[in-house]
Design an enzyme around this catalytic site. Structure first.
Site, mmCIF file in Angstrom:
data_model
loop_
_atom_site.group_PDB
_atom_site.id
_atom_site.type_symbol
_atom_site.label_atom_id
_atom_site.label_comp_id
_atom_site.label_asym_id
_atom_site.label_seq_id
_atom_site.Cartn_x
_atom_site.Cartn_y
_atom_site.Cartn_z
ATOM 1 N N THR A 1 9.166 -30.070 57.352
ATOM 2 C CA THR A 1 8.037 -29.604 57.794
ATOM 3 C C THR A 1 8.112 -28.107 58.358
ATOM 4 O OG1 THR A 1 5.807 -29.891 58.898
ATOM 5 C CG2 THR A 1 7.789 -31.264 59.563
ATOM 6 N N ASP A 2 7.045 -27.278 58.210
ATOM 7 C CA ASP A 2 6.936 -26.103 59.154
ATOM 8 C C ASP A 2 6.648 -26.381 60.263
ATOM 9 O OD1 ASP A 2 4.234 -26.982 58.591
ATOM 10 O OD2 ASP A 2 3.621 -25.224 57.821
ATOM 11 N N GLU A 3 6.301 -27.639 60.738
ATOM 12 C CA GLU A 3 5.762 -27.892 62.142
ATOM 13 C C GLU A 3 7.153 -28.128 62.976
ATOM 14 O OE1 GLU A 3 2.888 -30.996 62.780
ATOM 15 O OE2 GLU A 3 1.926 -30.821 60.964
ATOM 16 N N TYR B 1 5.359 -36.184 66.361
ATOM 17 C CA TYR B 1 5.983 -36.157 64.690
ATOM 18 C C TYR B 1 6.877 -34.948 64.560
ATOM 19 C CZ TYR B 1 5.336 -34.468 60.082
ATOM 20 O OH TYR B 1 5.593 -33.978 58.790
ATOM 21 N N LYS C 1 10.747 -35.142 63.423
ATOM 22 C CA LYS C 1 11.243 -34.564 62.024
ATOM 23 C C LYS C 1 12.324 -33.304 62.469
ATOM 24 C CE LYS C 1 9.894 -34.612 58.419
ATOM 25 N NZ LYS C 1 10.354 -35.802 57.169
HETATM 26 P P1 NAD Z 1 2.915 -40.169 53.426
HETATM 27 O O1 NAD Z 1 2.636 -40.436 54.636
HETATM 28 O O2 NAD Z 1 1.686 -39.916 52.422
HETATM 29 O O3 NAD Z 1 3.749 -41.144 52.723
HETATM 30 C C1 NAD Z 1 5.263 -41.694 53.599
HETATM 31 C C2 NAD Z 1 5.570 -42.653 52.549
HETATM 32 O O4 NAD Z 1 6.963 -43.231 53.246
HETATM 33 C C3 NAD Z 1 4.863 -43.909 52.368
HETATM 34 O O5 NAD Z 1 4.896 -44.189 51.025
HETATM 35 C C4 NAD Z 1 5.441 -44.944 53.314
HETATM 36 O O6 NAD Z 1 5.452 -46.130 52.954
HETATM 37 C C5 NAD Z 1 6.766 -44.631 53.338
HETATM 38 N N1 NAD Z 1 7.766 -44.871 54.627
HETATM 39 C C6 NAD Z 1 7.320 -44.731 55.926
HETATM 40 N N2 NAD Z 1 8.148 -45.481 56.648
HETATM 41 C C7 NAD Z 1 9.173 -45.828 55.782
HETATM 42 C C8 NAD Z 1 10.486 -46.358 56.045
HETATM 43 N N3 NAD Z 1 10.899 -46.606 57.365
HETATM 44 N N4 NAD Z 1 11.271 -46.854 55.120
HETATM 45 C C9 NAD Z 1 10.730 -46.542 53.640
HETATM 46 N N5 NAD Z 1 9.612 -45.877 53.527
HETATM 47 C C10 NAD Z 1 8.958 -45.490 54.546
HETATM 48 O O7 NAD Z 1 3.562 -38.606 53.489
HETATM 49 P P2 NAD Z 1 3.750 -37.496 52.801
HETATM 50 O O8 NAD Z 1 2.568 -36.555 53.353
HETATM 51 O O9 NAD Z 1 3.737 -37.732 51.187
HETATM 52 O O10 NAD Z 1 5.030 -36.822 53.184
HETATM 53 C C11 NAD Z 1 6.160 -36.981 52.728
HETATM 54 C C12 NAD Z 1 7.231 -36.158 53.407
HETATM 55 O O11 NAD Z 1 6.760 -34.794 53.363
HETATM 56 C C13 NAD Z 1 7.281 -36.519 54.824
HETATM 57 O O12 NAD Z 1 8.726 -36.409 55.134
HETATM 58 C C14 NAD Z 1 6.451 -35.249 55.664
HETATM 59 O O13 NAD Z 1 7.060 -35.066 56.796
HETATM 60 C C15 NAD Z 1 6.954 -34.340 54.598
HETATM 61 N N6 NAD Z 1 6.002 -33.320 54.630
HETATM 62 C C16 NAD Z 1 4.602 -33.586 54.394
HETATM 63 C C17 NAD Z 1 3.828 -32.381 54.435
HETATM 64 C C18 NAD Z 1 2.105 -32.757 54.264
HETATM 65 O O14 NAD Z 1 1.527 -31.691 54.111
HETATM 66 N N7 NAD Z 1 1.972 -33.875 53.808
HETATM 67 C C19 NAD Z 1 4.153 -30.847 54.319
HETATM 68 C C20 NAD Z 1 5.412 -30.833 54.781
HETATM 69 C C21 NAD Z 1 6.397 -31.859 54.712
HETATM 70 O O1 DAU Z 2 2.239 -28.575 58.255
HETATM 71 C C1 DAU Z 2 2.719 -29.570 57.421
HETATM 72 C C2 DAU Z 2 2.170 -30.807 58.215
HETATM 73 O O2 DAU Z 2 0.894 -30.948 57.531
HETATM 74 C C3 DAU Z 2 3.077 -32.004 57.479
HETATM 75 O O3 DAU Z 2 4.414 -32.163 58.226
HETATM 76 C C4 DAU Z 2 2.369 -33.378 58.159
HETATM 77 O O4 DAU Z 2 3.060 -34.617 57.649
HETATM 78 C C5 DAU Z 2 0.965 -33.365 57.531
HETATM 79 O O5 DAU Z 2 0.219 -34.450 58.153
HETATM 80 C C6 DAU Z 2 0.161 -31.939 57.937
HETATM 81 O O6 DAU Z 2 0.134 -31.826 59.390
HETATM 82 P P1 DAU Z 2 -1.273 -31.230 60.086
HETATM 83 O O7 DAU Z 2 -1.374 -31.834 61.502
HETATM 84 O O8 DAU Z 2 -1.549 -29.854 59.646
HETATM 85 O O9 DAU Z 2 -2.335 -32.024 59.108
HETATM 86 P P2 DAU Z 2 -3.815 -32.767 59.329
HETATM 87 O O10 DAU Z 2 -4.350 -32.801 58.050
HETATM 88 O O11 DAU Z 2 -3.765 -33.843 60.192
HETATM 89 O O12 DAU Z 2 -4.434 -31.272 59.962
HETATM 90 C C7 DAU Z 2 -4.564 -30.116 59.526
HETATM 91 C C8 DAU Z 2 -5.642 -29.328 60.246
HETATM 92 O O13 DAU Z 2 -6.613 -29.819 60.294
HETATM 93 C C9 DAU Z 2 -4.953 -29.236 61.668
HETATM 94 O O14 DAU Z 2 -5.114 -28.061 62.205
HETATM 95 C C10 DAU Z 2 -5.892 -30.404 62.597
HETATM 96 C C11 DAU Z 2 -7.043 -30.101 61.849
HETATM 97 N N1 DAU Z 2 -7.950 -31.408 61.655
HETATM 98 C C12 DAU Z 2 -7.349 -32.330 61.174
HETATM 99 C C13 DAU Z 2 -8.064 -33.596 61.375
HETATM 100 C C14 DAU Z 2 -7.293 -34.941 60.864
HETATM 101 C C15 DAU Z 2 -9.219 -31.392 62.002
HETATM 102 O O15 DAU Z 2 -9.983 -30.262 62.422
HETATM 103 N N2 DAU Z 2 -9.872 -32.672 62.060
HETATM 104 C C16 DAU Z 2 -9.533 -33.775 61.839
HETATM 105 O O16 DAU Z 2 -10.202 -34.743 61.554
#
Ligand code: NAD
Ligand code: DAU
Length: 344
Positions: A128-130, A153, A157
């Site tokens: 992730t970019d985080e 988080y 990561k």
């Molecule tokens: P998500 O929370 O929707 O899904 C995570 C999945 O992992 C779920 O199906 C959960 O059951 C499974 N899981 C959790 N713990 C586990 C374990 N111990 N063993 C096996 N499975 C397990 O997440 P997502 O948004 O699809 O993110 C997927 C990946 O991409 C993550 O690694 C996240 O850090 C990364 N990522 C997400 C975003 C985003 O915007 N959502 C952006 C950049 C990177």
């Molecule tokens: O940047 C990549 C990441 O994006 C992934 O690594 C994470 O898994 C994914 O959850 C996401 O993280 P963020 O914290 O950026 O996502 P979230 O959707 O929680 O929040 C996006 C933005 O919106 C952030 O600036 C916080 C804001 N926010 C979020 C929630 C849940 C609100 O203003 N209100 C809210 O209720």
């Protein structure tokens, strides 16, 4: 590359990636390995199972359980691991960090050990970019920038990323990493801001915007992210990290207005609530390196958000089930006080 283990494949991005890969590569077999935490959902894969049953298998298991990982590697003769499995929600990491350390750090270590033991062709870490932390105006993160993770988080990561790179250096494990920006699209658990705001707006519920709403994120369409991972798997260089996003940032308040406009709902649904502690104000990625592999984001923010909103309008069967369960407890705990003291 023929037999891929997709960990976390029942989650948001993993399920989209599974569908994308099965459709694109008719000779690939995919084994989904997922613990099915609150975020894992077999509904995300329902159509995949029906369509690709012979090339698709699901195994319930925990990446932090070495015996379970060993068993699936052996039984399915896996040659490639793509690790999506993680605890992923920043707000939950502030409430209960334990699972984040266990899955995102220790679980990554377990998978890397399995990668070495079974001599896989590739281990890909979805990051992730985080991990770069909050980015000042005028800069976009390069893959070589130092990591400044600021939440449990992002710190977990970052730990996973460093382990992958250490395994490459120490043991020649064939790792690649992508660091993606915020994904949006079908099957995203409605704790993340876009599906939360869309589904609340559909029901005329308030949209809890943290602080002034001027924080910036690079919102990318999930299938663009999947395509980028595919490109790195096939054309990326082992031992390398690739940033993966559109390279364009949008303020949260602009994203919220776009959702309300698309749904024809009033801006009065917005509530400025107490901010997330340690909230990173801005993320920004330099994506030149992955572009040099021939990848380009296909969706603008406007296209991505419009398609996403449409999907949640058309697929209420999917999210209404989720929002009626344990989700309600979580929502009350995190937003109860915030919404009670909110301003519009
Ligand atoms: P998500 O929370 O929707 O899904 C995570 C999945 O992992 C779920 O199906 C959960 O059951 C499974 N899981 C959790 N713990 C586990 C374990 N111990 N063993 C096996 N499975 C397990 O997440 P997502 O948004 O699809 O993110 C997927 C990946 O991409 C993550 O690694 C996240 O850090 C990364 N990522 C997400 C975003 C985003 O915007 N959502 C952006 C950049 C990177
Ligand atoms: O940047 C990549 C990441 O994006 C992934 O690594 C994470 O898994 C994914 O959850 C996401 O993280 P963020 O914290 O950026 O996502 P979230 O959707 O929680 O929040 C996006 C933005 O919106 C952030 O600036 C916080 C804001 N926010 C979020 C929630 C849940 C609100 O203003 N209100 C809210 O209720």
């Amino acid at each position: 590359m023929r037999k891929l283990l997709i960990t976390g494949g029942a989650g948001f991005i993993g399920s989209n990636f599974t569908r994308y890969m099965l459709e694109k590569y008719s000779d690939y077999q995919l084994v989904i390995f997922d613990k099915l935490t609150y975020a894992g959902n077999l509904d995300n894969l329902k159509d995949v199972e029906a369509q690709y049953g012979d090339r698709y298998a699901f195994v319930r298991g925990d990446i932090a359980d070495p015996a379970a990982v060993d068993a699936v590697m052996q039984a399915h003769e896996v040659d490639t691991i793509v690790n999506f499995a993680a605890e992923t929600h920043v707000d939950r990491s502030l409430m209960e960090p334990d699972a984040f350390i266990r899955t995102d750090v220790y679980g990554t270590y377990v998978l890397l050990e399995a990668a070495n033991k079974y001599g896989v062709e590739r281990y890909h870490q979805v990051s992730t970019d985080e991990v770069y932390g909050e980015i000042p105006a005028g800069h976009s993160s390069l893959e070589t920038d130092p990591l400044h993770a600021r939440s449990p988080y992002s710190a977990s990561k970052a730990g996973g990323d460093l382990l992958c790179l250490a395994y490459y250096t120490s043991f020649d494990t064939p790792v690649t990493l992508t660091r993606g920006s915020n994904n949006i699209g079908p099957y995203q658990y409605p704790e993340k801001v876009v599906p939360l705001f869309v589904t609340n707006a559909i029901d005329d519920e308030p949209l809890p915007l943290y602080g002034d709403g001027r924080q910036m994120r690079d919102y990318q369409y999930v299938l663009d992210h999947c395509e980028g991972i595919d490109v790195v798997l096939h054309r990326g260089k082992v031992g390398e990290v690739y940033n993966l996003g559109t390279g364009v940032e949008t303020e949260n308040i602009v994203m919220a207005h776009a959702i309300l406009d698309l749904l024809d709902k009033p801006y009065s649904l917005l509530r400025h609530v107490t901010d997330r502690p340690g909230h990173d104000r801005r993320y920004s990625l330099n994506v030149d390196k992955i572009r040099a592999l021939g990848w380009e984001s296909r969706h603008s923010f406007d296209e991505a958000i419009a398609q996403t909103v449409r999907w949640y309008v058309d697929n209420q069967w999917w999210w209404r089930k989720i929002k009626s369960g344990d989700y309600k407890e979580y929502y009350k705990k995190w937003y109860g006080q915030r919404l009670a003291g909110a301003g519009s």
